[in-house]
Design an enzyme around this catalytic site. Structure first.
Site, PDB file in Angstrom:
ATOM      1  CB  SER A  52      45.978  41.008  13.621  1.00  0.00           C
ATOM      2  OG  SER A  52      44.881  41.872  13.711  1.00  0.00           O
ATOM      3  CG  ASP A 176      49.086  48.358  13.831  1.00  0.00           C
ATOM      4  OD1 ASP A 176      48.043  48.765  13.283  1.00  0.00           O
ATOM      5  OD2 ASP A 176      49.227  47.182  14.221  1.00  0.00           O
ATOM      6  CG  HIS A 204      47.443  45.647  11.515  1.00  0.00           C
ATOM      7  ND1 HIS A 204      47.606  45.506  12.876  1.00  0.00           N
ATOM      8  CD2 HIS A 204      46.610  44.633  11.135  1.00  0.00           C
ATOM      9  CE1 HIS A 204      46.900  44.477  13.302  1.00  0.00           C
ATOM     10  NE2 HIS A 204      46.301  43.920  12.263  1.00  0.00           N
TER      11      HIS A 204
END
Length: 226
Positions: A52, A176, A204
């Site tokens: 991320s 995601d 995610h």
């Protein structure tokens, strides 16, 4: 632990902040990573893994220490480009996903510029495929998060000569809903890595929703590097 049992040396870093330390810049935030990289012997290389927002962090480490990075792995992570402010990438995602409108006021990050991730966001966008206990733990541990948009808005400090010299692998998280597959693929097309791997049903938080598949991806990458 499974990576360690397979003979790999693994270091999981806690970056500065996490709502406990007072930090004002992305350089403060990244200090533990930069100190670790600086401490490595000149003849030692590592595999950097960023998830991320961590994609920005490992990218800056690659720019500063390209000779110490064997390969960089981006797990549904922001992958910036040389000479282009990284903040533009985040703003693009926020604009397309209407991220701010999907968040509650449970907590905020980056002063008043961005909105905090509330319970609905956690359940619907981040942890939707994770075990219930992981979602509940996340709900119990909300914390302020800074995005350092002002730092990232400056002209990119990444160069083709240093950052661009390090091989990259992108791991696509196929379910995601925070950084969607289309957005992940667009980043890949703009800045093609050496290889792309897919974990089809990972949300995610792939390390929680598909830990075994992620471990296998990392093991495969490590075997191909050394």
């Amino acid at each position: 632990m499974r990576l360690k049992s397979a003979g790999h040396r693994v270091t999981g870093l806690d970056l500065s902040g996490a709502g406990l330390d007072t930090i004002s810049t992305i350089h403060d935030f990244m200090r533990p990573l930069m100190e670790l990289m600086a401490s490595l012997p000149q003849d030692e290389k590592v595999i950097l893994v960023g998830h991320s927002y961590g994609g920005f962090c490992i990218s800056l480490a690659m720019e500063r220490f390209p000779e110490k990075v064997e390969v960089a792995v981006y797990i549904a992570a922001f992958i910036p480009r040389p000479k282009i402010p990284a903040a533009l990438l985040m703003q693009e995602l926020f604009r397309e996903s209407k991220l701010e409108t999907s968040m509650s006021e449970n907590y905020t990050f980056d002063h008043n510029h961005d909105r905090g991730k509330g319970n609905d966001y956690l359940a619907e966008k981040l942890y939707q495929n994770c075990p219930p206990e992981d979602l509940e733990l996340a709900r119990l541990l909300p914390r302020p998060v800074r995005m350092f948009m002002e730092d990232l808005a400056n002209e990119s400090s990444l160069t083709e000569e240093r950052f661009g010299s390090v091989e990259r692998v992108f791991v696509v998280c196929g379910d995601d809903k925070a950084i969607g597959v289309e957005f992940q693929r667009r980043m890949i097309d703009r800045n093609p890595p050496k290889a792309v791997k897919l974990i089809a049903e990972a949300d995610h938080m792939a390390m929680l929703s598909k830990p075994h598949e992620l471990r296998q991806c990392l093991e495969d990458i490590a075997k191909n590097c050394f």
